[in-house]
Design a protein around this motif. Structure first.
Motif, PDB file in Angstrom:
ATOM      1  N   SER A  94       2.207   7.308  -2.854  1.00 42.34           N
ATOM      2  CA  SER A  94       1.659   6.315  -3.772  1.00 42.34           C
ATOM      3  C   SER A  94       0.282   5.936  -3.240  1.00 42.34           C
ATOM      4  O   SER A  94      -0.022   6.156  -2.065  1.00 42.34           O
ATOM      5  CB  SER A  94       2.573   5.094  -3.887  1.00 42.34           C
ATOM      6  OG  SER A  94       2.723   4.460  -2.641  1.00 42.34           O
ATOM      7  N   MET A 109      -2.886   4.091  -1.669  1.00 40.43           N
ATOM      8  CA  MET A 109      -2.981   3.170  -0.535  1.00 40.43           C
ATOM      9  C   MET A 109      -4.446   3.033  -0.154  1.00 40.43           C
ATOM     10  O   MET A 109      -5.100   4.025   0.152  1.00 40.43           O
ATOM     11  CB  MET A 109      -2.156   3.713   0.645  1.00 40.43           C
ATOM     12  CG  MET A 109      -2.092   2.790   1.827  1.00 40.43           C
ATOM     13  SD  MET A 109      -0.853   3.290   3.055  1.00 40.43           S
ATOM     14  CE  MET A 109      -1.402   4.919   3.558  1.00 40.43           C
ATOM     15  N   ASP A 110      -4.948   1.802  -0.188  1.00 35.24           N
ATOM     16  CA  ASP A 110      -6.294   1.538   0.291  1.00 35.24           C
ATOM     17  C   ASP A 110      -6.187   0.833   1.647  1.00 35.24           C
ATOM     18  O   ASP A 110      -5.083   0.602   2.163  1.00 35.24           O
ATOM     19  CB  ASP A 110      -7.105   0.726  -0.727  1.00 35.24           C
ATOM     20  CG  ASP A 110      -6.482  -0.631  -1.058  1.00 35.24           C
ATOM     21  OD1 ASP A 110      -5.587  -1.113  -0.310  1.00 35.24           O
ATOM     22  OD2 ASP A 110      -6.893  -1.224  -2.073  1.00 35.24           O
ATOM     23  N   ARG A 111      -7.325   0.496   2.228  1.00 33.94           N
ATOM     24  CA  ARG A 111      -7.326  -0.096   3.574  1.00 33.94           C
ATOM     25  C   ARG A 111      -6.550  -1.416   3.604  1.00 33.94           C
ATOM     26  O   ARG A 111      -5.783  -1.675   4.547  1.00 33.94           O
ATOM     27  CB  ARG A 111      -8.753  -0.306   4.070  1.00 33.94           C
ATOM     28  CG  ARG A 111      -8.809  -0.840   5.494  1.00 33.94           C
ATOM     29  CD  ARG A 111     -10.208  -0.836   6.028  1.00 33.94           C
ATOM     30  NE  ARG A 111     -10.650   0.488   6.411  1.00 33.94           N
ATOM     31  CZ  ARG A 111     -10.322   1.098   7.553  1.00 33.94           C
ATOM     32  NH1 ARG A 111      -9.530   0.512   8.405  1.00 33.94           N
ATOM     33  NH2 ARG A 111     -10.781   2.292   7.818  1.00 33.94           N
ATOM     34  N   GLU A 112      -6.704  -2.233   2.577  1.00 31.30           N
ATOM     35  CA  GLU A 112      -5.984  -3.506   2.543  1.00 31.30           C
ATOM     36  C   GLU A 112      -4.472  -3.269   2.495  1.00 31.30           C
ATOM     37  O   GLU A 112      -3.713  -3.896   3.231  1.00 31.30           O
ATOM     38  CB  GLU A 112      -6.422  -4.335   1.340  1.00 31.30           C
ATOM     39  CG  GLU A 112      -5.736  -5.676   1.258  1.00 31.30           C
ATOM     40  CD  GLU A 112      -6.182  -6.495   0.053  1.00 31.30           C
ATOM     41  OE1 GLU A 112      -5.577  -7.564  -0.140  1.00 31.30           O
ATOM     42  OE2 GLU A 112      -7.098  -6.088  -0.677  1.00 31.30           O
ATOM     43  N   ARG A 113      -4.041  -2.352   1.643  1.00 29.35           N
ATOM     44  CA  ARG A 113      -2.610  -2.037   1.521  1.00 29.35           C
ATOM     45  C   ARG A 113      -2.075  -1.464   2.839  1.00 29.35           C
ATOM     46  O   ARG A 113      -0.991  -1.825   3.290  1.00 29.35           O
ATOM     47  CB  ARG A 113      -2.400  -1.035   0.390  1.00 29.35           C
ATOM     48  CG  ARG A 113      -0.977  -0.574   0.233  1.00 29.35           C
ATOM     49  CD  ARG A 113      -0.247  -1.439  -0.744  1.00 29.35           C
ATOM     50  NE  ARG A 113       1.070  -0.893  -1.015  1.00 29.35           N
ATOM     51  CZ  ARG A 113       2.155  -1.626  -1.029  1.00 29.35           C
ATOM     52  NH1 ARG A 113       2.081  -2.926  -0.834  1.00 29.35           N
ATOM     53  NH2 ARG A 113       3.322  -1.082  -1.279  1.00 29.35           N
ATOM     54  N   LEU A 114      -2.835  -0.576   3.451  1.00 30.39           N
ATOM     55  CA  LEU A 114      -2.417  -0.005   4.727  1.00 30.39           C
ATOM     56  C   LEU A 114      -2.273  -1.094   5.780  1.00 30.39           C
ATOM     57  O   LEU A 114      -1.308  -1.099   6.558  1.00 30.39           O
ATOM     58  CB  LEU A 114      -3.400   1.076   5.191  1.00 30.39           C
ATOM     59  CG  LEU A 114      -3.125   1.709   6.550  1.00 30.39           C
ATOM     60  CD1 LEU A 114      -1.707   2.271   6.647  1.00 30.39           C
ATOM     61  CD2 LEU A 114      -4.159   2.789   6.833  1.00 30.39           C
ATOM     62  N   LEU A 157      -1.482  -4.215   5.264  1.00 23.92           N
ATOM     63  CA  LEU A 157      -0.254  -4.952   4.955  1.00 23.92           C
ATOM     64  C   LEU A 157       0.981  -4.169   5.397  1.00 23.92           C
ATOM     65  O   LEU A 157       1.893  -4.726   6.017  1.00 23.92           O
ATOM     66  CB  LEU A 157      -0.166  -5.232   3.458  1.00 23.92           C
ATOM     67  CG  LEU A 157      -1.124  -6.284   2.911  1.00 23.92           C
ATOM     68  CD1 LEU A 157      -1.074  -6.315   1.381  1.00 23.92           C
ATOM     69  CD2 LEU A 157      -0.803  -7.653   3.485  1.00 23.92           C
ATOM     70  N   LEU A 158       1.016  -2.879   5.072  1.00 24.04           N
ATOM     71  CA  LEU A 158       2.154  -2.045   5.456  1.00 24.04           C
ATOM     72  C   LEU A 158       2.287  -1.962   6.973  1.00 24.04           C
ATOM     73  O   LEU A 158       3.385  -2.057   7.520  1.00 24.04           O
ATOM     74  CB  LEU A 158       2.036  -0.652   4.845  1.00 24.04           C
ATOM     75  CG  LEU A 158       2.116  -0.575   3.323  1.00 24.04           C
ATOM     76  CD1 LEU A 158       1.883   0.852   2.849  1.00 24.04           C
ATOM     77  CD2 LEU A 158       3.418  -1.128   2.806  1.00 24.04           C
ATOM     78  N   TYR A 177       8.905  -6.487   1.939  1.00 25.87           N
ATOM     79  CA  TYR A 177       8.242  -5.361   1.292  1.00 25.87           C
ATOM     80  C   TYR A 177       8.583  -5.338  -0.192  1.00 25.87           C
ATOM     81  O   TYR A 177       9.749  -5.228  -0.565  1.00 25.87           O
ATOM     82  CB  TYR A 177       8.673  -4.064   1.977  1.00 25.87           C
ATOM     83  CG  TYR A 177       7.938  -2.831   1.535  1.00 25.87           C
ATOM     84  CD1 TYR A 177       6.624  -2.880   1.107  1.00 25.87           C
ATOM     85  CD2 TYR A 177       8.567  -1.602   1.555  1.00 25.87           C
ATOM     86  CE1 TYR A 177       5.952  -1.738   0.718  1.00 25.87           C
ATOM     87  CE2 TYR A 177       7.905  -0.450   1.168  1.00 25.87           C
ATOM     88  CZ  TYR A 177       6.595  -0.532   0.748  1.00 25.87           C
ATOM     89  OH  TYR A 177       5.932   0.602   0.353  1.00 25.87           O
ATOM     90  N   ASN A 230       8.890  -3.290  -2.921  1.00 23.76           N
ATOM     91  CA  ASN A 230       9.006  -1.873  -3.245  1.00 23.76           C
ATOM     92  C   ASN A 230      10.378  -1.650  -3.858  1.00 23.76           C
ATOM     93  O   ASN A 230      11.390  -2.067  -3.286  1.00 23.76           O
ATOM     94  CB  ASN A 230       8.835  -1.047  -1.960  1.00 23.76           C
ATOM     95  CG  ASN A 230       9.079   0.424  -2.162  1.00 23.76           C
ATOM     96  OD1 ASN A 230      10.229   0.858  -2.215  1.00 23.76           O
ATOM     97  ND2 ASN A 230       8.020   1.191  -2.239  1.00 23.76           N
ATOM     98  N   ASP A 262       8.871   4.627   4.356  1.00 26.91           N
ATOM     99  CA  ASP A 262       7.981   4.403   3.211  1.00 26.91           C
ATOM    100  C   ASP A 262       7.212   5.670   2.893  1.00 26.91           C
ATOM    101  O   ASP A 262       7.068   6.037   1.741  1.00 26.91           O
ATOM    102  CB  ASP A 262       7.009   3.262   3.512  1.00 26.91           C
ATOM    103  CG  ASP A 262       6.042   3.043   2.372  1.00 26.91           C
ATOM    104  OD1 ASP A 262       6.493   2.639   1.285  1.00 26.91           O
ATOM    105  OD2 ASP A 262       4.836   3.302   2.565  1.00 26.91           O
TER     106      ASP A 262
END
Length: 175
Positions: free
Chosen positions: A38, A40-45, A47-48, A77, A79, A96
């Protein structure tokens, strides 16, 4: 830079915790297989990474060759697949995503990451690893990979607004 595709022998990756300095490489690897994973940008990464119980990279000759992100059952999470497992299983580690760069495919890097993940779960007393893979459209490589690790289907569900059907899988960690 050495073209690693020219070397047919075994690759011995170093498995280590992911660091912020690895994020550009992780994002580039993920972008190449976004249909199977799915976006994933730097912000999402970030958070994960913050909620992951396991976030490791495999490096070869100093390059990030692959990565694996996994969350525990109580991670905050958002998801659908993680939520499906959390509603049914008391303790698990949810994969994930696992991604290995195309130039490193077939060299055992994904297997090394999974063996390390199973060792991590065993050390933490986590009895199950949970994951999913696409069955519509079929991700045959992921199915074959997970079969080798003893994963079995626990259920199915449609995700991505019905665009994908996934097989929800679990494997016992063992002792």
């Amino acid at each position: 830079m050495t073209d690693l595709r020219q070397h047919a022998g075994p690759v011995f990756p170093v498995i280590r915790p992911a660091e912020a300095a690895d994020f550009d490489s992780i994002l580039a690897l993920n972008a190449r297989v976004v249909v199977e994973t799915s976006p994933m940008d730097r912000e999402r990464l970030g958070l994960l990474d913050g909620m992951a119980d396991y976030h490791r990279v495999a490096t070869v000759a100093g390059r990030v060759a692959g990565f694996l992100l996994a969350m525990r059952e109580d991670a905050p999470y958002e998801n659908d697949n993680h939520r499906w497992f959390a509603a049914r299983l008391p303790r698990f580690l949810y994969v994930d995503r696992i991604v290995v760069g195309a130039e490193f495919a077939g060299r055992g890097i994904g297997s090394r990451l999974y063996r390390d993940l199973f060792d991590h779960a065993r050390a933490g007393g986590v009895p199950l690893i949970a994951c999913e893979y696409n069955i519509e459209p079929l991700n045959a490589a992921s199915r074959a990979f997970h079969d080798r690790f003893g994963f079995r289907e626990a259920g199915r569900q449609h995700v991505a607004d019905g665009a994908k059907l996934v097989s929800l899988q679990t494997a016992e960690v063992g002792r």
